[in-house]
Motif scaffolding. Sequence first.
Motif, PDB file in Angstrom:
ATOM      1  N   GLN A   1      17.438 -11.743 -42.928  1.00  0.00           N
ATOM      2  CA  GLN A   1      17.581 -13.182 -43.125  1.00  0.00           C
ATOM      3  C   GLN A   1      18.929 -13.578 -43.708  1.00  0.00           C
ATOM      4  OE1 GLN A   1      14.025 -14.161 -45.458  1.00  0.00           O
ATOM      5  NE2 GLN A   1      13.268 -15.302 -43.699  1.00  0.00           N
ATOM      6  N   THR A   2      19.411 -12.819 -44.683  1.00  0.00           N
ATOM      7  CA  THR A   2      20.628 -13.204 -45.390  1.00  0.00           C
ATOM      8  C   THR A   2      21.839 -12.339 -45.057  1.00  0.00           C
ATOM      9  OG1 THR A   2      20.069 -11.766 -47.259  1.00  0.00           O
ATOM     10  CG2 THR A   2      19.305 -14.069 -47.378  1.00  0.00           C
ATOM     11  N   HIS A   3      21.639 -11.259 -44.303  1.00  0.00           N
ATOM     12  CA  HIS A   3      22.731 -10.326 -44.064  1.00  0.00           C
ATOM     13  C   HIS A   3      22.488  -9.492 -42.822  1.00  0.00           C
ATOM     14  CE1 HIS A   3      19.720  -7.888 -46.126  1.00  0.00           C
ATOM     15  NE2 HIS A   3      20.329  -6.816 -45.634  1.00  0.00           N
ATOM     16  N   TRP A   4      23.509  -8.741 -42.435  1.00  0.00           N
ATOM     17  CA  TRP A   4      23.379  -7.820 -41.304  1.00  0.00           C
ATOM     18  C   TRP A   4      24.175  -6.537 -41.565  1.00  0.00           C
ATOM     19  CZ3 TRP A   4      28.348  -7.194 -40.112  1.00  0.00           C
ATOM     20  CH2 TRP A   4      29.204  -8.295 -40.124  1.00  0.00           C
ATOM     21  N   HIS A   5      23.779  -5.489 -40.843  1.00  0.00           N
ATOM     22  CA  HIS A   5      24.450  -4.183 -40.898  1.00  0.00           C
ATOM     23  C   HIS A   5      24.784  -3.759 -39.471  1.00  0.00           C
ATOM     24  CE1 HIS A   5      23.068  -3.082 -45.058  1.00  0.00           C
ATOM     25  NE2 HIS A   5      22.103  -3.932 -44.728  1.00  0.00           N
ATOM     26  N   LEU A   6      25.954  -3.187 -39.275  1.00  0.00           N
ATOM     27  CA  LEU A   6      26.354  -2.614 -37.990  1.00  0.00           C
ATOM     28  C   LEU A   6      26.888  -1.204 -38.241  1.00  0.00           C
ATOM     29  CD1 LEU A   6      28.499  -5.617 -36.665  1.00  0.00           C
ATOM     30  CD2 LEU A   6      26.136  -5.117 -36.031  1.00  0.00           C
ATOM     31  N   LEU A   7      26.611  -0.303 -37.319  1.00  0.00           N
ATOM     32  CA  LEU A   7      27.186   1.039 -37.369  1.00  0.00           C
ATOM     33  C   LEU A   7      28.091   1.155 -36.137  1.00  0.00           C
ATOM     34  CD1 LEU A   7      27.082   3.589 -39.134  1.00  0.00           C
ATOM     35  CD2 LEU A   7      25.296   4.474 -37.626  1.00  0.00           C
ATOM     36  N   LEU A   8      29.404   1.125 -36.361  1.00  0.00           N
ATOM     37  CA  LEU A   8      30.374   1.006 -35.273  1.00  0.00           C
ATOM     38  C   LEU A   8      31.297   2.217 -35.219  1.00  0.00           C
ATOM     39  CD1 LEU A   8      31.370  -2.753 -35.837  1.00  0.00           C
ATOM     40  CD2 LEU A   8      29.570  -1.829 -34.349  1.00  0.00           C
ATOM     41  N   TRP A   9      31.717   2.555 -33.999  1.00  0.00           N
ATOM     42  CA  TRP A   9      32.538   3.739 -33.767  1.00  0.00           C
ATOM     43  C   TRP A   9      33.730   3.365 -32.891  1.00  0.00           C
ATOM     44  CZ3 TRP A   9      30.593   8.433 -30.436  1.00  0.00           C
ATOM     45  CH2 TRP A   9      31.465   9.532 -30.599  1.00  0.00           C
ATOM     46  N   PRO A  10      34.776   2.776 -33.472  1.00  0.00           N
ATOM     47  CA  PRO A  10      35.940   2.375 -32.672  1.00  0.00           C
ATOM     48  C   PRO A  10      36.698   3.586 -32.139  1.00  0.00           C
ATOM     49  CG  PRO A  10      36.395   2.111 -35.010  1.00  0.00           C
ATOM     50  CD  PRO A  10      34.940   2.473 -34.902  1.00  0.00           C
ATOM     51  N   LYS A  11      37.274   3.418 -30.950  1.00  0.00           N
ATOM     52  CA  LYS A  11      38.050   4.505 -30.358  1.00  0.00           C
ATOM     53  C   LYS A  11      39.481   4.526 -30.872  1.00  0.00           C
ATOM     54  CE  LYS A  11      35.531   4.781 -25.965  1.00  0.00           C
ATOM     55  NZ  LYS A  11      35.630   4.649 -24.489  1.00  0.00           N
ATOM     56  N   ARG A  12      40.067   3.325 -31.050  1.00  0.00           N
ATOM     57  CA  ARG A  12      41.483   3.237 -31.386  1.00  0.00           C
ATOM     58  C   ARG A  12      41.717   2.474 -32.689  1.00  0.00           C
ATOM     59  NH1 ARG A  12      40.775   2.831 -26.109  1.00  0.00           N
ATOM     60  NH2 ARG A  12      40.375   0.588 -26.211  1.00  0.00           N
ATOM     61  N   ASP A  13      42.872   2.697 -33.287  1.00  0.00           N
ATOM     62  CA  ASP A  13      43.278   1.951 -34.477  1.00  0.00           C
ATOM     63  C   ASP A  13      43.302   0.455 -34.144  1.00  0.00           C
ATOM     64  OD1 ASP A  13      43.732   4.514 -35.322  1.00  0.00           O
ATOM     65  OD2 ASP A  13      45.862   4.258 -35.749  1.00  0.00           O
ATOM     66  N   GLY A  14      42.834  -0.368 -35.048  1.00  0.00           N
ATOM     67  CA  GLY A  14      42.863  -1.816 -34.840  1.00  0.00           C
ATOM     68  C   GLY A  14      41.659  -2.365 -34.099  1.00  0.00           C
ATOM     69  N   GLU A  15      40.883  -1.497 -33.468  1.00  0.00           N
ATOM     70  CA  GLU A  15      39.743  -1.942 -32.656  1.00  0.00           C
ATOM     71  C   GLU A  15      38.643  -2.557 -33.530  1.00  0.00           C
ATOM     72  OE1 GLU A  15      38.839   0.434 -28.765  1.00  0.00           O
ATOM     73  OE2 GLU A  15      37.267   0.925 -30.212  1.00  0.00           O
ATOM     74  N   LEU A  16      38.405  -1.964 -34.685  1.00  0.00           N
ATOM     75  CA  LEU A  16      37.356  -2.480 -35.571  1.00  0.00           C
ATOM     76  C   LEU A  16      37.701  -3.893 -36.030  1.00  0.00           C
ATOM     77  CD1 LEU A  16      34.712  -1.891 -37.160  1.00  0.00           C
ATOM     78  CD2 LEU A  16      36.173  -1.189 -39.064  1.00  0.00           C
ATOM     79  N   ALA A  17      38.937  -4.102 -36.477  1.00  0.00           N
ATOM     80  CA  ALA A  17      39.353  -5.415 -36.971  1.00  0.00           C
ATOM     81  C   ALA A  17      39.270  -6.470 -35.865  1.00  0.00           C
ATOM     82  CB  ALA A  17      40.778  -5.348 -37.523  1.00  0.00           C
ATOM     83  N   ALA A  18      39.701  -6.123 -34.647  1.00  0.00           N
ATOM     84  CA  ALA A  18      39.669  -7.082 -33.532  1.00  0.00           C
ATOM     85  C   ALA A  18      38.232  -7.465 -33.194  1.00  0.00           C
ATOM     86  CB  ALA A  18      40.372  -6.482 -32.316  1.00  0.00           C
ATOM     87  N   PHE A  19      37.361  -6.469 -33.153  1.00  0.00           N
ATOM     88  CA  PHE A  19      35.959  -6.735 -32.837  1.00  0.00           C
ATOM     89  C   PHE A  19      35.315  -7.606 -33.909  1.00  0.00           C
ATOM     90  CE2 PHE A  19      31.447  -5.720 -33.225  1.00  0.00           C
ATOM     91  CZ  PHE A  19      30.997  -5.941 -31.935  1.00  0.00           C
ATOM     92  N   MET A  20      35.519  -7.245 -35.168  1.00  0.00           N
ATOM     93  CA  MET A  20      34.878  -7.974 -36.258  1.00  0.00           C
ATOM     94  C   MET A  20      35.430  -9.382 -36.410  1.00  0.00           C
ATOM     95  SD  MET A  20      32.419  -6.224 -37.190  1.00  0.00           S
ATOM     96  CE  MET A  20      31.973  -7.552 -38.307  1.00  0.00           C
ATOM     97  N   MET A  21      36.718  -9.574 -36.162  1.00  0.00           N
ATOM     98  CA  MET A  21      37.291 -10.914 -36.257  1.00  0.00           C
ATOM     99  C   MET A  21      36.651 -11.832 -35.214  1.00  0.00           C
ATOM    100  SD  MET A  21      41.219 -12.256 -35.855  1.00  0.00           S
ATOM    101  CE  MET A  21      41.768 -11.403 -37.324  1.00  0.00           C
ATOM    102  N   ARG A  22      36.552 -11.331 -33.985  1.00  0.00           N
ATOM    103  CA  ARG A  22      35.966 -12.165 -32.927  1.00  0.00           C
ATOM    104  C   ARG A  22      34.489 -12.420 -33.193  1.00  0.00           C
ATOM    105  NH1 ARG A  22      36.835 -14.141 -27.777  1.00  0.00           N
ATOM    106  NH2 ARG A  22      38.985 -13.408 -27.821  1.00  0.00           N
TER     107      ARG A  22
END
Length: 200
Positions: free
Chosen positions: A71-92
């Motif tokens: 209800q108040t939060h979420w969790h994701l378990l993510l495995w980016p391939k390249r540098d910068g991929e996590l930030a780009a995905f999370m920003m969008r």
Amino acid sequence: MIDVAVRHRYACGMARTARIAPGGFVYHVLNRGVGKTRLFQTRKDHEAFQGCVIDTLAVEPMRVLAYCVMQTHWHLLLWPKRDGELAAFMMRLSNTHVRRWLSAHGQVGSGHLYQGRYKSFAMQDDEHLGTVERYIVRNAVRANRVERAEDWAWCSAGQQLLPEDLRVALTDGPLPRRGDWLRWVNRPQTQAEEAAIRRC
């Protein structure tokens, strides 16, 4: 190693620094509503977030290993391939969800939705990865919303309860799961195990 320009911005007290999130690592990513705002009050809110994740994946590819939305939060378990991929995905993802949520709830211009930037933690070792995935998908069980993880539609263990167009595309992790994975997930975690995850 931290980039020289990033170090300079930090030393000079300039605007927030870029996150260091190298590709190839698995990250536990989470965020919650500001002031414990109930981000997901109805089924429609949950469906909208699933849509945000799916739409973001179409533009910013990301390997999603597991997730759980409460209800108040979420969790994701993510495995980016390249540098910068996590930030780009999370920003969008964050921008899309905030924009759609504020619009759907008639609160455009009313302020922040999240308590701050998302938090992300790289996995420490192989054993830790399995423990964190278990912790994530057990969220609804721990909150006494369901008896078994697979009965919560808004997590990777239970999304088979949703129509196919609302299911998030999942990727197998870097290690095979144990044979009794779902039984292990539904077995209560000890206080020590949960405390260790929060510390990490």
